[in-house]
Enzyme design. Structure first.
Site, PDB file in Angstrom:
ATOM      1  N   SER A  79       0.821  -1.195   0.000  1.00  0.00           N
ATOM      2  CA  SER A  79       0.000   0.000   0.000  1.00  0.00           C
ATOM      3  C   SER A  79       0.867   1.261   0.000  1.00  0.00           C
ATOM      4  O   SER A  79       1.692   1.443  -0.889  1.00  0.00           O
ATOM      5  CB  SER A  79      -0.957  -0.056   1.181  1.00  0.00           C
ATOM      6  OG  SER A  79      -2.030   0.823   1.004  1.00  0.00           O
ATOM      7  N   ASP A 114      -9.184  -4.037  -5.712  1.00  0.00           N
ATOM      8  CA  ASP A 114      -8.613  -3.433  -4.504  1.00  0.00           C
ATOM      9  C   ASP A 114      -9.333  -2.119  -4.227  1.00  0.00           C
ATOM     10  O   ASP A 114      -9.400  -1.245  -5.087  1.00  0.00           O
ATOM     11  CB  ASP A 114      -7.118  -3.178  -4.717  1.00  0.00           C
ATOM     12  CG  ASP A 114      -6.388  -2.777  -3.454  1.00  0.00           C
ATOM     13  OD1 ASP A 114      -6.922  -1.949  -2.685  1.00  0.00           O
ATOM     14  OD2 ASP A 114      -5.273  -3.274  -3.231  1.00  0.00           O
ATOM     15  N   HIS A 126      -7.435  -5.751  -0.374  1.00  0.00           N
ATOM     16  CA  HIS A 126      -6.332  -4.799  -0.463  1.00  0.00           C
ATOM     17  C   HIS A 126      -5.001  -5.524  -0.348  1.00  0.00           C
ATOM     18  O   HIS A 126      -4.722  -6.143   0.679  1.00  0.00           O
ATOM     19  CB  HIS A 126      -6.484  -3.766   0.654  1.00  0.00           C
ATOM     20  CG  HIS A 126      -5.417  -2.723   0.648  1.00  0.00           C
ATOM     21  ND1 HIS A 126      -4.975  -2.115  -0.493  1.00  0.00           N
ATOM     22  CD2 HIS A 126      -4.705  -2.170   1.668  1.00  0.00           C
ATOM     23  CE1 HIS A 126      -4.037  -1.236  -0.185  1.00  0.00           C
ATOM     24  NE2 HIS A 126      -3.855  -1.253   1.116  1.00  0.00           N
TER      25      HIS A 126
END
Length: 529
Positions: A238, A470, A498
């Site tokens: 991320s 996502d 995610h």
């Protein structure tokens, strides 16, 4: 951006940015790794310049320091404190102390050096991630050949944390209405944003100017040298992908094996990042809605109910909470209003394994007037403990994001003008995410970064991983970053949730493990499901 990752479930920390009030406004962050240009429209085109290969003499004491390791936390983990210059432009002006942890390689085979990991955020504790997951949950063959290492970035957790509000103030902040219906509510929202920003300025004034992603990436290079590694091996999730890509832009020839999972696009403005992420949460919600109506316990409709109808029913529930909050049994007297309920739903979008919990929480709230389940999801997202204490996740998240990019909006009128675009991107979450994007408008220090492309010419192959549904780091960002990085290989997971590594896909895990252990990147545009 708020993006941490926890084992199996990407809840509070795996948030790639929309942490409603505190972080959704900050949604994502991107920062110049060197030279930057003024963005045209919603993108910037110039590649940042790499730093010189030689270490400046003023930084040599940092690169040559020796770490004093000691046992810490769980058995087998070691911790240390590393020094870095608070201000890289003036190294002699003072130090910042950064928390580092490692788990030595467990096998007897050929050692491959250190593997630095970062779970995202910004604001997620990498040290906690190492001790709770990566150091014990990464594939055994990876842990056998690598020392798994983590460093809390500057301003985060154990590394001189940014502080803004106390627990009671954070409770008020997280419950503020982020879908104002009139000028009075708009003024109240703006007042809370200002209060948060003023708190950060009052408690962390000197630090706020020096928590950028560029500075954190430069800290990573000091750590690489101190660990004795000629090049960096890295897995970032991320926001950790932006941190890793920034490192590659600064030090392309010091990249060895780098995995960027749940990628961000550094070329976009804050507004475009927030708008894309809003659409990402809508995509995830559509997938949840289709799954929900297949179950007899779905409180939003049964078989034959369309995702659009599911969304309408959820919006109607949120509107009801806007004026009639629900009891939760919380010892501090908090009730479930629209803001906390929305955050709870968003929290469950990060991982499809949370969908049954969300169905139960919605059933309890909508049919039994019990908001405890959604409150628990929201607290998980904000990292609020049962005693009312918050980690500094939200504070650090704001501090980094507001420094890395100019704000998406600077006035409420700008938000109002752009509401139709956000509502089109997500009828369910659009209005709240649009208003949340106003947060950085009141930040006490000016941003130092701008949107920029990262090419990292000269870097070894970099694996960029994207998940098609996502919610927090939309797949189009992975595609864009893979096009920017000169040596990227795009690895696609066709699925929900995610990030992808370590979340159940044998295909994804095998491709990444092979790359980490043997240096062989996956085939170009490889897809897994």
């Amino acid at each position: 951006m708020h993006t941490r990752r926890t084992p199996r479930r990407n809840r509070a920390t795996a948030r790639a940015t929309a942490t409603f009030l505190a972080a959704a406004a900050l949604l994502v962050s991107a920062c110049s790794a060197g030279r930057s240009t003024t963005p045209v429209g919603d993108t910037a085109e110039a590649a940042p310049a790499a730093l010189p290969r030689s270490t400046p003499s003023a930084l040599e004491p940092y690169y040559q320091q020796k770490l004093a390791w000691h046992s810490c936390g769980v058995s087998g983990f070691e911790c240390a404190t590393m020094k870095a210059p608070l201000d890289y432009a003036r190294p002699a002006s003072g130090d910042i102390r950064l928390a580092v942890a490692r788990k030595k390689a467990t096998g007897k085979g050929k050692p491959l050096g250190s593997l630095l990991v970062n779970p995202g955020g910004p604001g997620g504790s990498a040290v906690a991630y190492l001790q709770q997951y990566a150091g014990i949950g990464y594939p055994s063959e990876v842990r056998a050949h690598y020392a798994i290492v983590a460093m809390d970035p500057r301003g985060v957790a154990r590394s001189e944390p940014v502080e803004c509000l106390d627990g009671r103030q954070m409770d008020a902040y997280t419950q503020t209405d982020v879908t104002p219906d009139d000028q009075k509510e708009t003024n109240g929202l703006v007042a809370e944003y200002k209060k948060f920003a003023e708190g950060c300025g009052a408690h962390s004034a000197g630090l706020l100017r020096h928590v950028s992603t560029v500075e954190a990436a430069r800290d990573m290079d000091i750590l690489r040298a101190v660990l004795g590694d000629p090049k960096l091996n890295y897995v970032g999730a991320s926001y950790g992908t932006f941190l890793g890509a920034t490192y590659a832009g600064l030090f392309p020839e010091r990249v060895d094996r780098m995995v960027l999972d749940g990628a961000m696009d550094p070329s976009l403005t804050a507004r475009k990042l927030n708008l894309d992420q809003t659409a990402g949460f809508e995509t995830a919600f559509q997938a949840f809605a289709k799954d929900c109506v297949r179950h007899a316990d779905c409180p939003l409709g049964g078989k034959g109910t369309t995702p659009a109808q599911v969304g309408d029913r959820l919006k109607a529930f949120f509107r009801k909470l806007d004026t009639h909050s629900l009891p939760t049994g919380d010892p501090d007297g908090r009730k479930l209003g629209e803001a906390l309920a929305t955050t709870g739903v968003i929290a469950a979008m990060y991982d499809e394994s949370s969908w049954p919990e969300l169905r139960d929480a919605l059933t309890a709230a909508m049919k039994k007037n019990d908001g405890a389940g959604l409150l628990a999801l929201s607290d998980s997202y904000y990292e609020r403990s049962g005693d009312g204490h918050y980690t500094n996740l939200m504070s650090a998240n704001a501090a980094v994001n507001c420094l890395d990019l100019p704000p998406a909006f600077t006035t409420p009128d700008q938000v109002k003008k752009d509401l139709p675009a956000f509502e089109k991107a997500s009828p369910v979450f659009g209005p709240g995410l649009a208003w949340a994007s106003l947060n950085c408008a009141y930040w006490p220090v000016r941003p130092t970064g701008e949107p920029h492309r990262i090419e990292a010419k000269g870097a070894a192959p970099i694996v960029v991983v994207g998940t098609t549904r996502d919610p927090a780091t939309p797949y189009i960002w992975a595609q864009s970053l893979a096009r920017q990085l000169s040596s990227a290989r795009l690895l696609t997971y066709v699925g929900d949730g995610h990030t992808a590594y370590g979340r159940g896909s044998a295909c994804i895990d095998s491709a990444i493990n092979t790359y980490l252990l043997h240096g062989t990147p996956p085939a170009s545009r490889k897809r897994c499901s």
